[in-house]
Write a protein that holds these residues in place. Structure first.
Motif, PDB file in Angstrom:
ATOM      1  N   VAL A  51       2.624  12.384 -12.032  1.00  0.00           N
ATOM      2  CA  VAL A  51       3.152  12.835 -10.872  1.00  0.00           C
ATOM      3  C   VAL A  51       4.523  11.628 -10.983  1.00  0.00           C
ATOM      4  O   VAL A  51       4.339  10.297 -11.260  1.00  0.00           O
ATOM      5  CB  VAL A  51       2.302  12.856  -9.221  1.00  0.00           C
ATOM      6  N   GLU A  52       5.153  12.207  -9.669  1.00  0.00           N
ATOM      7  CA  GLU A  52       6.502  11.253  -9.190  1.00  0.00           C
ATOM      8  C   GLU A  52       6.996  12.405  -8.232  1.00  0.00           C
ATOM      9  O   GLU A  52       6.932  13.551  -8.159  1.00  0.00           O
ATOM     10  CB  GLU A  52       7.622  11.867 -10.455  1.00  0.00           C
ATOM     11  N   THR A  53       6.736  10.980  -7.336  1.00  0.00           N
ATOM     12  CA  THR A  53       6.645  11.586  -5.625  1.00  0.00           C
ATOM     13  C   THR A  53       8.078   9.797  -5.124  1.00  0.00           C
ATOM     14  O   THR A  53       8.083   9.281  -6.357  1.00  0.00           O
ATOM     15  CB  THR A  53       6.111  11.891  -5.299  1.00  0.00           C
ATOM     16  N   ARG A  54       8.468  10.178  -4.298  1.00  0.00           N
ATOM     17  CA  ARG A  54       9.527   9.128  -3.824  1.00  0.00           C
ATOM     18  C   ARG A  54       8.555   8.448  -2.587  1.00  0.00           C
ATOM     19  O   ARG A  54       7.654   9.118  -1.575  1.00  0.00           O
ATOM     20  CB  ARG A  54      10.792   9.657  -3.187  1.00  0.00           C
ATOM     21  N   LEU A  55       9.016   7.390  -2.514  1.00  0.00           N
ATOM     22  CA  LEU A  55       9.008   6.485  -0.783  1.00  0.00           C
ATOM     23  C   LEU A  55       9.500   7.294   0.306  1.00  0.00           C
ATOM     24  O   LEU A  55      10.455   6.836   0.680  1.00  0.00           O
ATOM     25  CB  LEU A  55       8.887   5.060  -0.910  1.00  0.00           C
ATOM     26  N   SER A  56       8.907   8.037   1.119  1.00  0.00           N
ATOM     27  CA  SER A  56       9.120   8.899   1.999  1.00  0.00           C
ATOM     28  C   SER A  56       9.997   7.976   2.597  1.00  0.00           C
ATOM     29  O   SER A  56      11.083   7.883   3.479  1.00  0.00           O
ATOM     30  CB  SER A  56       8.765   9.639   2.889  1.00  0.00           C
ATOM     31  N   THR A  57       9.276   7.111   4.024  1.00  0.00           N
ATOM     32  CA  THR A  57       8.740   6.469   4.926  1.00  0.00           C
ATOM     33  C   THR A  57       9.110   5.436   4.684  1.00  0.00           C
ATOM     34  O   THR A  57       6.769   5.328   4.019  1.00  0.00           O
ATOM     35  CB  THR A  57       8.601   7.022   6.690  1.00  0.00           C
ATOM     36  N   SER A  58       8.216   4.185   5.781  1.00  0.00           N
ATOM     37  CA  SER A  58       8.209   2.667   5.733  1.00  0.00           C
ATOM     38  C   SER A  58       7.187   2.809   6.973  1.00  0.00           C
ATOM     39  O   SER A  58       7.799   2.623   8.186  1.00  0.00           O
ATOM     40  CB  SER A  58       9.009   2.099   5.727  1.00  0.00           C
ATOM     41  N   LEU A  59       5.756   2.479   6.851  1.00  0.00           N
ATOM     42  CA  LEU A  59       4.808   1.747   8.068  1.00  0.00           C
ATOM     43  C   LEU A  59       4.870   0.676   8.450  1.00  0.00           C
ATOM     44  O   LEU A  59       5.357   0.067   9.594  1.00  0.00           O
ATOM     45  CB  LEU A  59       3.519   2.782   8.208  1.00  0.00           C
ATOM     46  N   ARG A  60       4.868   0.016   7.529  1.00  0.00           N
ATOM     47  CA  ARG A  60       5.716  -0.874   8.223  1.00  0.00           C
ATOM     48  C   ARG A  60       5.887  -1.924   6.529  1.00  0.00           C
ATOM     49  O   ARG A  60       5.542  -1.870   5.526  1.00  0.00           O
ATOM     50  CB  ARG A  60       3.520  -2.072   7.822  1.00  0.00           C
ATOM     51  N   PRO A 104       2.549 -10.873   5.491  1.00  0.00           N
ATOM     52  CA  PRO A 104       2.164 -10.229   4.145  1.00  0.00           C
ATOM     53  C   PRO A 104       1.735  -8.727   4.116  1.00  0.00           C
ATOM     54  O   PRO A 104       1.172  -8.686   2.801  1.00  0.00           O
ATOM     55  CB  PRO A 104       0.669 -11.067   3.924  1.00  0.00           C
ATOM     56  N   LEU A 105       2.221  -7.769   4.432  1.00  0.00           N
ATOM     57  CA  LEU A 105       1.307  -5.999   4.270  1.00  0.00           C
ATOM     58  C   LEU A 105       3.009  -5.042   4.355  1.00  0.00           C
ATOM     59  O   LEU A 105       3.944  -5.048   5.146  1.00  0.00           O
ATOM     60  CB  LEU A 105       0.798  -5.775   4.897  1.00  0.00           C
ATOM     61  N   ALA A 106       2.971  -4.593   3.464  1.00  0.00           N
ATOM     62  CA  ALA A 106       3.765  -3.263   3.224  1.00  0.00           C
ATOM     63  C   ALA A 106       2.982  -2.367   3.355  1.00  0.00           C
ATOM     64  O   ALA A 106       2.043  -2.073   2.264  1.00  0.00           O
ATOM     65  CB  ALA A 106       5.561  -3.415   2.346  1.00  0.00           C
ATOM     66  N   VAL A 107       3.434  -1.071   4.172  1.00  0.00           N
ATOM     67  CA  VAL A 107       2.897   0.275   3.786  1.00  0.00           C
ATOM     68  C   VAL A 107       3.857   1.469   3.757  1.00  0.00           C
ATOM     69  O   VAL A 107       4.551   1.744   4.622  1.00  0.00           O
ATOM     70  CB  VAL A 107       1.717   0.273   5.168  1.00  0.00           C
ATOM     71  N   TYR A 108       4.418   2.163   2.123  1.00  0.00           N
ATOM     72  CA  TYR A 108       5.226   2.803   2.416  1.00  0.00           C
ATOM     73  C   TYR A 108       4.475   4.661   2.016  1.00  0.00           C
ATOM     74  O   TYR A 108       3.485   4.481   1.342  1.00  0.00           O
ATOM     75  CB  TYR A 108       5.685   3.006   1.366  1.00  0.00           C
ATOM     76  N   VAL A 109       5.294   5.504   2.783  1.00  0.00           N
ATOM     77  CA  VAL A 109       4.565   7.250   2.698  1.00  0.00           C
ATOM     78  C   VAL A 109       4.891   7.804   1.677  1.00  0.00           C
ATOM     79  O   VAL A 109       5.808   7.640   1.437  1.00  0.00           O
ATOM     80  CB  VAL A 109       5.020   7.947   4.339  1.00  0.00           C
ATOM     81  N   VAL A 113       0.979  -1.006  -0.184  1.00  0.00           N
ATOM     82  CA  VAL A 113      -0.299  -0.143  -0.103  1.00  0.00           C
ATOM     83  C   VAL A 113       1.471   1.249  -0.275  1.00  0.00           C
ATOM     84  O   VAL A 113       1.720   1.483   0.557  1.00  0.00           O
ATOM     85  CB  VAL A 113      -0.551   0.097   1.253  1.00  0.00           C
ATOM     86  N   LEU A 114       0.356   2.066  -0.788  1.00  0.00           N
ATOM     87  CA  LEU A 114       1.203   3.294  -0.816  1.00  0.00           C
ATOM     88  C   LEU A 114       0.396   4.960  -0.248  1.00  0.00           C
ATOM     89  O   LEU A 114      -0.396   4.593  -0.821  1.00  0.00           O
ATOM     90  CB  LEU A 114       1.794   4.090  -2.722  1.00  0.00           C
ATOM     91  N   ALA A 115       1.092   4.967   0.917  1.00  0.00           N
ATOM     92  CA  ALA A 115      -0.297   6.095   1.594  1.00  0.00           C
ATOM     93  C   ALA A 115      -0.111   7.311   1.458  1.00  0.00           C
ATOM     94  O   ALA A 115       1.622   7.950   2.180  1.00  0.00           O
ATOM     95  CB  ALA A 115      -0.274   5.177   3.270  1.00  0.00           C
ATOM     96  N   PRO A 116      -1.020   7.960   0.907  1.00  0.00           N
ATOM     97  CA  PRO A 116      -0.845   9.723   0.540  1.00  0.00           C
ATOM     98  C   PRO A 116      -1.117  10.631   2.146  1.00  0.00           C
ATOM     99  O   PRO A 116      -2.614  10.069   2.664  1.00  0.00           O
ATOM    100  CB  PRO A 116      -1.657  10.018  -0.495  1.00  0.00           C
ATOM    101  N   THR A 117      -0.258  11.295   2.920  1.00  0.00           N
ATOM    102  CA  THR A 117      -0.266  12.099   3.616  1.00  0.00           C
ATOM    103  C   THR A 117      -1.474  12.692   3.555  1.00  0.00           C
ATOM    104  O   THR A 117      -2.209  13.384   2.355  1.00  0.00           O
ATOM    105  CB  THR A 117       0.212  12.321   4.230  1.00  0.00           C
ATOM    106  N   ASP A 118      -2.509  13.342   4.113  1.00  0.00           N
ATOM    107  CA  ASP A 118      -3.256  14.375   4.310  1.00  0.00           C
ATOM    108  C   ASP A 118      -3.080  15.371   3.862  1.00  0.00           C
ATOM    109  O   ASP A 118      -3.406  16.426   3.299  1.00  0.00           O
ATOM    110  CB  ASP A 118      -3.414  14.964   6.175  1.00  0.00           C
ATOM    111  N   ASN A 119      -1.166  16.328   3.613  1.00  0.00           N
ATOM    112  CA  ASN A 119      -1.315  17.278   3.044  1.00  0.00           C
ATOM    113  C   ASN A 119      -0.991  16.611   2.036  1.00  0.00           C
ATOM    114  O   ASN A 119      -1.919  17.211   0.670  1.00  0.00           O
ATOM    115  CB  ASN A 119       0.181  17.504   3.029  1.00  0.00           C
ATOM    116  N   ALA A 120      -0.625  15.921   1.468  1.00  0.00           N
ATOM    117  CA  ALA A 120      -0.542  14.755   0.378  1.00  0.00           C
ATOM    118  C   ALA A 120      -2.050  15.500  -0.808  1.00  0.00           C
ATOM    119  O   ALA A 120      -2.515  15.820  -1.639  1.00  0.00           O
ATOM    120  CB  ALA A 120      -0.468  14.076  -0.566  1.00  0.00           C
ATOM    121  N   PHE A 121      -3.402  14.919  -0.253  1.00  0.00           N
ATOM    122  CA  PHE A 121      -5.022  15.137  -0.410  1.00  0.00           C
ATOM    123  C   PHE A 121      -4.363  17.142  -0.636  1.00  0.00           C
ATOM    124  O   PHE A 121      -5.899  17.255  -1.420  1.00  0.00           O
ATOM    125  CB  PHE A 121      -6.512  14.744   0.183  1.00  0.00           C
TER     126      PHE A 121
END
Length: 247
Positions: free
Chosen positions: A156-165, A169-174, A76-84
């Protein structure tokens, strides 16, 4: 008598050892509970908008079910509230419910990827939105080097800044930007709203008016020629009548 204190110490040590051995062992930790994507995002603390969309579209429940039943895992690639908040005003509200679902599914890959995996993966990477539209790819492209991984949608292009998990079986990147699929936001996208009716062009209107104006003189000409013919016939009649009286 000198050996009495030493004997007492030995007896005390034996007693304490026996007491420690007799204590029951601590219970082994039980199995971890089911993975919950919403709980992970809530712990991150900056994903209120994404959590709301996951709940309203029911995608959050779908992710939880698939994570806990699939051997492939998920990313999962998770956009932050600032991203929205950085989106153009009204971007989300203008989307139909089905388009909102596709937008969120575009941030989910049906496979578990570590950061190292994403650096060497074959692009484009499928997402949960892939295959929902005929001819729509809805894929993501990953590039980077070292510990930095970038993701591109074609818009759009952006980087995966941090990892929440990052544990199977689950990876979550910010990500700091909302990933906008080209299939939905590209220049060639056909708008679902019907275009307004086209007004008649000035050229067509002018041609119509000019033809009407051109028709008016022709009618006048026909009317004038008719009057001329009538006058000429009347004059000839008078001449014939006068000749009869003379002869």
């Amino acid at each position: 008598m000198a050996t009495t204190p030493l004997l007492l110490l030995l007896l005390t040590a034996v007693f304490l050892s026996a007491e420690i051995t007799a204590q029951p062992a601590a219970p082994a930790p039980g199995p971890a509970g089911p993975i919950n994507i919403t709980a992970i995002l809530e712990k991150g603390g900056q994903f209120v908008t994404l959590i709301r969309l996951l709940n309203t579209t029911q995608i959050g429940n779908q992710i939880n079910i698939q994570i806990n039943s699939s051997s492939e895992g998920m990313t999962v690639l998770a956009p932050t509230d600032n991203a929205f908040q950085n989106l153009k005003p009204g971007t989300l509200n203008k989307l139909s419910p089905d388009d909102q679902v596709k937008l969120i599914l575009y941030h989910v890959s049906p496979k578990f990827y570590t950061l190292e995996d994403l650096l060497s993966v074959s692009n484009p990477v499928r997402t949960q939105a892939s295959g929902r539209d005929v001819g729509g790819v809805y894929g993501l492209n990953f590039t980077g080097q070292g510990n930095q991984v970038n993701v591109s949608t074609g818009i759009v292009e952006t980087r995966l800044s941090t990892s929440l998990r990052q544990e199977r079986p689950l990876a979550v990147y910010v990500v700091d930007m909302v990933l906008l699929p080209e299939e939905m936001f590209g220049e060639r996208k056909i708008s679902p709203v019907a275009p307004p009716p086209k007004s008649k062009s000035p050229d067509v209107s002018d041609d119509s008016n000019s033809s009407k104006k051109a028709a008016a003189p022709s009618q006048i000409e026909k009317s004038g020629s008719g009057e001329m013919n009538t006058g000429l016939g009347f004059g000839l009649g008078l001449v014939v009548l006068c000749l009869k009286f003379l002869f």
